[in-house]
Enzyme design. Structure first.
Site, PDB file in Angstrom:
ATOM      1  N   GLU A  40       9.932   0.993  12.829  1.00 44.75           N
ATOM      2  CA  GLU A  40      10.976   1.863  12.236  1.00 44.75           C
ATOM      3  C   GLU A  40      12.038   1.849  13.058  1.00 44.75           C
ATOM      4  O   GLU A  40      12.269   2.392  13.994  1.00 44.75           O
ATOM      5  CB  GLU A  40      10.366   3.473  12.307  1.00 44.75           C
ATOM      6  CG  GLU A  40       8.778   3.618  11.947  1.00 44.75           C
ATOM      7  CD  GLU A  40       8.234   5.015  12.498  1.00 44.75           C
ATOM      8  OE1 GLU A  40       9.112   5.718  12.821  1.00 44.75           O
ATOM      9  OE2 GLU A  40       6.996   4.876  12.614  1.00 44.75           O
ATOM     10  N   HIS A  77      11.572   4.925   7.985  1.00 45.12           N
ATOM     11  CA  HIS A  77      10.236   4.954   8.722  1.00 45.12           C
ATOM     12  C   HIS A  77       9.206   3.975   7.930  1.00 45.12           C
ATOM     13  O   HIS A  77       8.497   4.446   6.993  1.00 45.12           O
ATOM     14  CB  HIS A  77       9.735   6.653   8.272  1.00 45.12           C
ATOM     15  CG  HIS A  77       8.531   6.941   9.381  1.00 45.12           C
ATOM     16  ND1 HIS A  77       7.490   6.171   9.186  1.00 45.12           N
ATOM     17  CD2 HIS A  77       8.172   7.856  10.218  1.00 45.12           C
ATOM     18  CE1 HIS A  77       6.504   6.844   9.840  1.00 45.12           C
ATOM     19  NE2 HIS A  77       6.921   7.811  10.415  1.00 45.12           N
ATOM     20  N   GLN A 113       9.824  18.593  11.665  1.00 46.94           N
ATOM     21  CA  GLN A 113       9.649  17.137  12.025  1.00 46.94           C
ATOM     22  C   GLN A 113      10.284  16.382  10.981  1.00 46.94           C
ATOM     23  O   GLN A 113       9.878  16.268   9.655  1.00 46.94           O
ATOM     24  CB  GLN A 113       8.323  16.994  12.241  1.00 46.94           C
ATOM     25  CG  GLN A 113       7.757  15.491  12.155  1.00 46.94           C
ATOM     26  CD  GLN A 113       7.001  15.130  13.385  1.00 46.94           C
ATOM     27  OE1 GLN A 113       7.323  15.614  14.459  1.00 46.94           O
ATOM     28  NE2 GLN A 113       5.918  14.050  13.248  1.00 46.94           N
ATOM     29  N   ARG A 146      13.644  13.323   3.400  1.00 50.64           N
ATOM     30  CA  ARG A 146      12.386  12.945   2.827  1.00 50.64           C
ATOM     31  C   ARG A 146      11.723  14.018   1.869  1.00 50.64           C
ATOM     32  O   ARG A 146      10.743  13.521   1.146  1.00 50.64           O
ATOM     33  CB  ARG A 146      11.276  12.470   3.758  1.00 50.64           C
ATOM     34  CG  ARG A 146      10.678  13.322   4.931  1.00 50.64           C
ATOM     35  CD  ARG A 146       9.753  12.739   5.819  1.00 50.64           C
ATOM     36  NE  ARG A 146       9.206  14.026   6.632  1.00 50.64           N
ATOM     37  CZ  ARG A 146       8.018  13.628   7.380  1.00 50.64           C
ATOM     38  NH1 ARG A 146       7.461  12.622   7.402  1.00 50.64           N
ATOM     39  NH2 ARG A 146       7.683  14.631   8.198  1.00 50.64           N
ATOM     40  N   ARG A 151       3.290   9.540   2.158  1.00 50.39           N
ATOM     41  CA  ARG A 151       2.769   8.934   3.265  1.00 50.39           C
ATOM     42  C   ARG A 151       2.544   7.497   2.998  1.00 50.39           C
ATOM     43  O   ARG A 151       1.604   6.988   2.597  1.00 50.39           O
ATOM     44  CB  ARG A 151       1.050   9.550   3.506  1.00 50.39           C
ATOM     45  CG  ARG A 151       0.536   8.992   4.535  1.00 50.39           C
ATOM     46  CD  ARG A 151       0.912   9.348   6.195  1.00 50.39           C
ATOM     47  NE  ARG A 151       0.895  10.654   6.512  1.00 50.39           N
ATOM     48  CZ  ARG A 151       1.784  11.114   7.557  1.00 50.39           C
ATOM     49  NH1 ARG A 151       2.342  10.310   8.012  1.00 50.39           N
ATOM     50  NH2 ARG A 151       1.677  12.581   7.571  1.00 50.39           N
ATOM     51  N   ASP A 157       2.306   4.989  19.948  1.00 53.67           N
ATOM     52  CA  ASP A 157       3.476   5.765  19.307  1.00 53.67           C
ATOM     53  C   ASP A 157       4.840   5.697  20.219  1.00 53.67           C
ATOM     54  O   ASP A 157       4.900   6.315  21.505  1.00 53.67           O
ATOM     55  CB  ASP A 157       3.254   7.139  19.240  1.00 53.67           C
ATOM     56  CG  ASP A 157       4.208   7.947  18.593  1.00 53.67           C
ATOM     57  OD1 ASP A 157       5.219   7.244  18.115  1.00 53.67           O
ATOM     58  OD2 ASP A 157       4.144   9.110  18.020  1.00 53.67           O
TER      59      ASP A 157
END
Ligand code: BG6
EC number: 5.1.3.15
Length: 296
Positions: free
Chosen positions: A264, A159, A81, A86, A57, A203
């Site tokens: 991103e 990201h 998702q 990752r 994170r 977002d």
């Protein structure tokens, strides 16, 4: 020595500028710290796991082969998702250049997370190249479809969690006039606001942003982050704000949303379609550029 490798990570220190350091976990090939001229540039949650049990994170997680959830594509629809890049441990290929110090990591189905890769039966090789310059950081991705027969469809996204001092007096510029999909309102519109400001959850996916739009994060008239994209037409701007961050167990401190913004760069509006044997390349460069306003 400018490159240090341990079982779990690779640390690059610039040979001529010891106050420029980048730290990359093999898990996710995730850059989790980039110090430039002595200052940390990336945001990292204090509750994040760096032990390979969960995606990081913060820093620069790599999103592949799906951004968010895709319910339509016959192969992508089963993936979680943001895919599996990752949550897979990448292979460290070593140093490919002395100055600027440059390293590479690779991921192919053999190394990918076994539980997830079985949901996406494709043949591919990913190569991530990280170059640390005196005052910039470049991450470049190469995706090769190694199948002899099957087309491959995917999204790619860096990201990037950028550190800011106070999001409430910070804005993101040079997206004015771009078409945006608001993931919260689920509507698409042309964003006529001169800059993106943050006073609640944001977002948004900015679509097909021309490459000469240099996205900047600006605080009190001073650009604190500048982002150049190559072959990455879309840009997601995300800040979870109060409620969303309180619901994320790995997001700490709880008011950490005040010190971060995700900008991103990606190819997420459409899927990249790669024919057998073909290769696709893209990159992002983070630096601290001159203030530049690009209006509608
Ligand atoms: C952003 C998305 O890219 O990632 C958001 O636009 C999402 O919708 C965020 O909430 C974080 O995702 P995750 O899977 O890391 O919690």
């Amino acid at each position: 020595m400018s490159i240090q490798e341990t079982d779990t990570q690779v640390i690059i220190t610039h040979p001529n500028h010891s106050d420029s350091v980048v730290k990359i976990l093999k898990y996710g090939a995730t850059i989790y710290s980039w110090v430039s001229k002595g200052s940390e540039q990336l945001w990292l949650s204090s509750a994040t796991k760096l032990d390979g049990s969960k995606p990081v994170r913060g820093g620069i997680p790599l999103v592949f082969p799906v951004f968010g959830k895709n319910t339509a594509d016959e192969y992508l629809k089963d993936l979680p998702q943001h895919g599996f890049a990752r949550n897979s441990t990448w292979e460290f290929l070593g140093q490919t250049r002395q100055n600027p110090p440059t390293v590479q990591f690779a991921l192919s189905p053999e190394q990918a997370n076994p539980d997830l890769i079985k949901l996406w039966p494709m043949d591919f090789t990913l190569i991530l190249t990280v170059s640390l310059h005196k005052e910039s950081l470049t991450t470049k991705i190469e995706v090769k479809n190694t199948s002899e027969t099957k087309e491959m469809k995917f999204n790619w996204l860096f990201h990037t969690y950028l550190r800011v001092e106070d999001i409430e007096d910070t804005f993101v510029s040079n997206l004015a006039g771009m078409t945006t999909y608001d993931q919260l309102l689920q509507i698409t519109y042309d964003d006529k606001h001169p800059v993106v400001t943050f006073h609640e959850e944001v977002d948004k996916i900015y679509k097909e942003v021309p490459e000469d739009r240099i996205i900047q994060v600006v605080r009190k008239g001073v650009p604190i982050h500048t982002l150049k994209r190559s072959n990455l037409p879309d840009a997601v701007v995300w800040n979870p704000w109060i409620e969303k961050s309180s619901g994320m167990g790995d997001f700490e401190p709880k008011d950490g949303y005040l010190q971060m913004v995700c900008v991103e760069p990606g190819h997420v509006h459409d899927l990249v379609k790669l024919a057998p044997g073909e290769t696709w390349n893209a990159s992002q460069k983070l630096f601290n550029g001159e203030l530049k306003y690009q209006a509608i």
